[in-house]
Write a protein that holds these residues in place. Structure first.
Motif, PDB file in Angstrom:
ATOM      1  N   ALA A   1       0.855  -1.183   0.000  1.00  0.00           N
ATOM      2  CA  ALA A   1       0.000   0.000   0.000  1.00  0.00           C
ATOM      3  C   ALA A   1       0.893   1.236   0.000  1.00  0.00           C
TER       4      ALA A   1
ATOM      5  N   ASP B   1       0.157  12.532  15.161  1.00  0.00           N
ATOM      6  CA  ASP B   1      -0.153  11.338  15.956  1.00  0.00           C
ATOM      7  C   ASP B   1      -0.766  10.218  15.126  1.00  0.00           C
ATOM      8  N   GLY B   2      -1.750  10.568  14.309  1.00  0.00           N
ATOM      9  CA  GLY B   2      -2.414   9.547  13.505  1.00  0.00           C
ATOM     10  C   GLY B   2      -1.463   8.919  12.506  1.00  0.00           C
ATOM     11  N   VAL B   3      -0.645   9.768  11.910  1.00  0.00           N
ATOM     12  CA  VAL B   3       0.308   9.287  10.915  1.00  0.00           C
ATOM     13  C   VAL B   3       1.340   8.375  11.571  1.00  0.00           C
TER      14      VAL B   3
ATOM     15  N   ARG C   1       0.960   6.551  14.064  1.00  0.00           N
ATOM     16  CA  ARG C   1       0.339   5.261  14.365  1.00  0.00           C
ATOM     17  C   ARG C   1       0.337   4.378  13.108  1.00  0.00           C
ATOM     18  N   THR C   2       0.042   4.970  11.980  1.00  0.00           N
ATOM     19  CA  THR C   2       0.079   4.200  10.731  1.00  0.00           C
ATOM     20  C   THR C   2       1.482   3.645  10.495  1.00  0.00           C
TER      21      THR C   2
ATOM     22  N   LEU D   1       3.756   3.015  12.692  1.00  0.00           N
ATOM     23  CA  LEU D   1       4.003   1.942  13.653  1.00  0.00           C
ATOM     24  C   LEU D   1       3.343   0.652  13.175  1.00  0.00           C
ATOM     25  N   GLN D   2       2.113   0.793  12.726  1.00  0.00           N
ATOM     26  CA  GLN D   2       1.358  -0.370  12.270  1.00  0.00           C
ATOM     27  C   GLN D   2       2.025  -1.034  11.082  1.00  0.00           C
ATOM     28  N   ARG D   3       2.578  -0.204  10.213  1.00  0.00           N
ATOM     29  CA  ARG D   3       3.210  -0.764   9.026  1.00  0.00           C
ATOM     30  C   ARG D   3       4.599  -1.317   9.334  1.00  0.00           C
TER      31      ARG D   3
ATOM     32  N   GLU E   1       9.021   2.182  18.661  1.00  0.00           N
ATOM     33  CA  GLU E   1       9.342   2.993  19.829  1.00  0.00           C
ATOM     34  C   GLU E   1      10.795   2.761  20.213  1.00  0.00           C
TER      35      GLU E   1
ATOM     36  N   PHE F   1      12.057  -0.748   7.523  1.00  0.00           N
ATOM     37  CA  PHE F   1      12.146   0.512   6.777  1.00  0.00           C
ATOM     38  C   PHE F   1      13.321   0.453   5.795  1.00  0.00           C
TER      39      PHE F   1
END
Lengths: 306, 226, 226
Positions: C110, C143-145, C147-148, C150-152, C157, C175
């Protein structure tokens, strides 16, 4: 360890300058290597934050960041904020307003007669401008890097790693699997895998400004008025420091409450003139009722009246 | 975050490799195209299938495959291309089996990678589950990892999803044995480890436009609003 | 696949493959032995690891890997051998992506949004970095970005900032893999994208005398510039 040459195009950057002899930031930009027409219009609806919008406006006018005609850009920036209407959330709006305010300040300064830089306000404006441009330049750098990332990710997406693994006769030799994290660790891992979301952090520092009680302030006002009979609002707040806006507001609200209780009369001769406050509550010990309408906290905390 | 939803609308016209796939494939050199495809397949690929995908006559494909196999042998490569059970696949050359065995027995294979463990955890708590669903939860493609788990006997196929036909997976008895559990009901409950009960579904988070501390699932939201 | 599993029984005359593995491995040609091992790895293999398995000096292994990679390129193979995220691995060659995509249905990654890319860029260069610092650079809440990302699995952290307790983030090995980078030191330099320090200073100073943010058309600008 030399970097691979391919896949690292220098992102195009409109860099026509009004002053052709200024050789700075845009010097590394190449003439548009690929057709980029119409991209501005498409992307303007998609800007990512105030810096992005500002950069796009600047590039639309074919100006370099360091040579911006701020008036025009400021007007368009404001127009965009207006055009967005009520659709923005508070966070987003605030971020845009900070930039807009800075731009407006700068534009306003531009409209004033040009003078020597002498007072602190001028210096503050200069600082604001430099800070804004420094941040903008920094953002632009990362934005260009992001373009490089896109190119690299696209290029890499065309390579598929071999992940076929062992042939069966080799797999037979594999040692027994050891899962050493235990059932609880396993459950934790499941949660982490299924819920990979950073802990939400709500910053509440700004909410924790010291609370000022309107009732308490009413007490202060009543005591003074009983003593003097009459005083201007300016006098009633004169001992308060310039940072103590909250108390000023609380005293004013207290006045309104007292007025409602007919304990004071208010008089103002001219607009923005002194507001004179006269005690009409008599000499009795009974104090007028000041409700806690303004003091109600989210938590049922007892306000102790002195 | 207004730009999130528009992510690939602009790029699709130019960059998407899917659009003109047909003509692009037809223009490729046959032998390296075969090499590329075979490099990523883990099931033997039949000549018919390869011919269809690469849009060449089967005869040409068959010849090219044999030429490639010969090249590898002549060049003394550590891998070979073999026709097994009706399909072509890369295998390690038997002469170099000791090297592969050295890799297999190296010791690090007793442990699962973090990615494998996480995938296993998702399967354990969501079974039976399809690969695409696991990928969606973890946010990364899990095909390779799932293959490892299958190979290690920790998960197995468990039929297909009726609607999509996607293969479903479940954990095995060997998994229970390695975990020291008598049954799946002995897996610890997730609830105590969850920050909030209603936010488990990874996919639903995907669509949240922007992280918002005041989002409806944040504690104290209702109070904060009035 | 019973036919396959019998293939190396003939070679292992001694029975146990483990017994004389050591000497067997030491006698193998290095380059094909590397090819055999790399055929079965499912994550990038480091030179150290390969050197250990094959019982050769790391230097020899490193040279052999580079020679192999060159051979594949010279011979125009459909695959390539690359050093990515600190390890070596076979990849299909990009030119043959259309062929591979005919086979690999869900291999498509994606795309990342512009916001995600910008955030990723800031994290990559400033790591470890807190969300608030990333937001400061971009001028918007991230913040939202984050999280994405992190999810990907693109960021993770990395502890907390001592003073503030804010969570810090860094990029992952995944990465590097997705970017095709050997390491973070291969990231393009940031400096060329920032105007030189003295250019900024010059600009700053030159603005002072006339105090005019809209410099070009203002009186006194020409003087200020010289």
């Amino acid at each position: 360890m030399e970097p691979e040459p391919e896949g690292v195009p220098v992102p195009e950057e409109p860099h026509v300058q009004e002053e052709p002899h200024v050789p700075e930031a845009a010097a590394e930009a190449q003439p548009d290597p690929e057709p980029d027409d119409g991209r501005f219009k498409v992307r303007l609806a998609n800007f990512e934050g105030p810096f992005d919008l500002l950069l796009q406006l600047i590039s639309k006018h074919k100006l370099d960041v360091t040579e911006v005609a701020l008036s025009k850009v400021t007007d368009e920036f404001m127009a965009h904020i207006r055009a967005m209407g009520p659709d923005w959330d508070l966070d987003q709006t605030t971020e845009f307003l900070v930039v807009a305010a800075t731009l407006l300040d700068l534009k306003a300064a531009r409209l004033l007669p040009t003078a020597e830089v002498e007072d602190e306000a001028d210096l503050a404006l200069l600082e604001a401008r430099d800070l804004l441009f420094a941040r903008l330049l920094q953002y632009r750098a990362y934005k260009q890097i992001a373009d490089i990332f896109t190119a690299r990710l696209d290029e890499e997406a065309r390579r598929y790693p071999r992940t076929v693994g062992l042939e069966p006769h080799h797999a037979e030799l594999l040692p027994e699997v050891v899962i050493s994290i235990g059932p609880e660790g396993f459950a934790r891992l499941a949660v982490k895998a299924m819920l990979p979301k950073p802990k939400p952090q709500v910053y509440v520092d700004h909410i924790h400004a010291p609370l000022v009680s309107v009732r308490e302030q009413a007490g202060v006002v009543v005591a003074r008025l009983k003593e003097h009979g009459e005083a201007s609002f300016r006098v009633l707040i004169e001992e308060l420091g310039p940072d103590d806006t909250l108390t000023v507001v609380a005293r004013f609200l207290a006045l309104l409450e007292l007025y409602r209780e007919k304990a004071v009369a208010l008089e103002q001769e001219e607009a923005l003139g002194d507001l004179m406050v006269r005690w009409t509550g008599g000499d009795g010990e009974a104090e007028p009722t000041v409700t806690d309408e303004f003091d109600r906290a989210p938590e049922p905390e007892e306000e102790k009246k002195p | 975050m207004s730009a999130v939803s528009t992510q690939n609308s602009a790029e699709d016209s130019s960059g998407s490799p899917v659009g003109d796939l047909g003509s692009a494939v037809a223009g490729l050199d046959l032998k390296p195209a075969l090499e590329a495809v075979l490099m990523v397949v883990d099931e033997p690929a039949t000549e018919e299938h390869l011919a269809k995908i690469l849009q060449r006559p089967r005869r040409a494909v068959a010849d090219a495959l044999r030429e490639l196999a010969d090249e590898y042998t002549v060049q003394g490569r550590g891998f070979e291309l073999r026709l097994v059970a009706g399909g072509w696949r890369y295998y390690t050359r038997p002469a170099y089996a000791p090297a592969v065995e050295g890799f297999v027995l190296d010791g690090q294979h007793a442990r699962l990678t973090q990615a494998a463990l996480e995938t296993l955890a998702v399967v354990a708590y969501r079974q039976p589950v399809s690969r695409s669903r696991v990928s969606a939860v973890r946010g990364v493609n899990c095909d390779g990892v799932m293959r490892t788990l299958l190979q290690r006997g920790l998960v197995e196929e468990a039929g297909a999803e009726p609607e999509t036909g996607a293969i479903l997976y479940r954990t095995t008895n060997y998994f229970l044995e390695r975990m020291g559990l008598r049954g799946l009901d002995e897996l610890p409950e997730l609830a105590p480890f969850l920050p909030e009960a209603d936010a488990i579904e990874g996919e639903t988070l995907e669509g949240v436009p922007s992280f918002d501390p005041d989002a409806p699932d944040a504690p104290g939201y209702e109070d904060a609003d009035d």
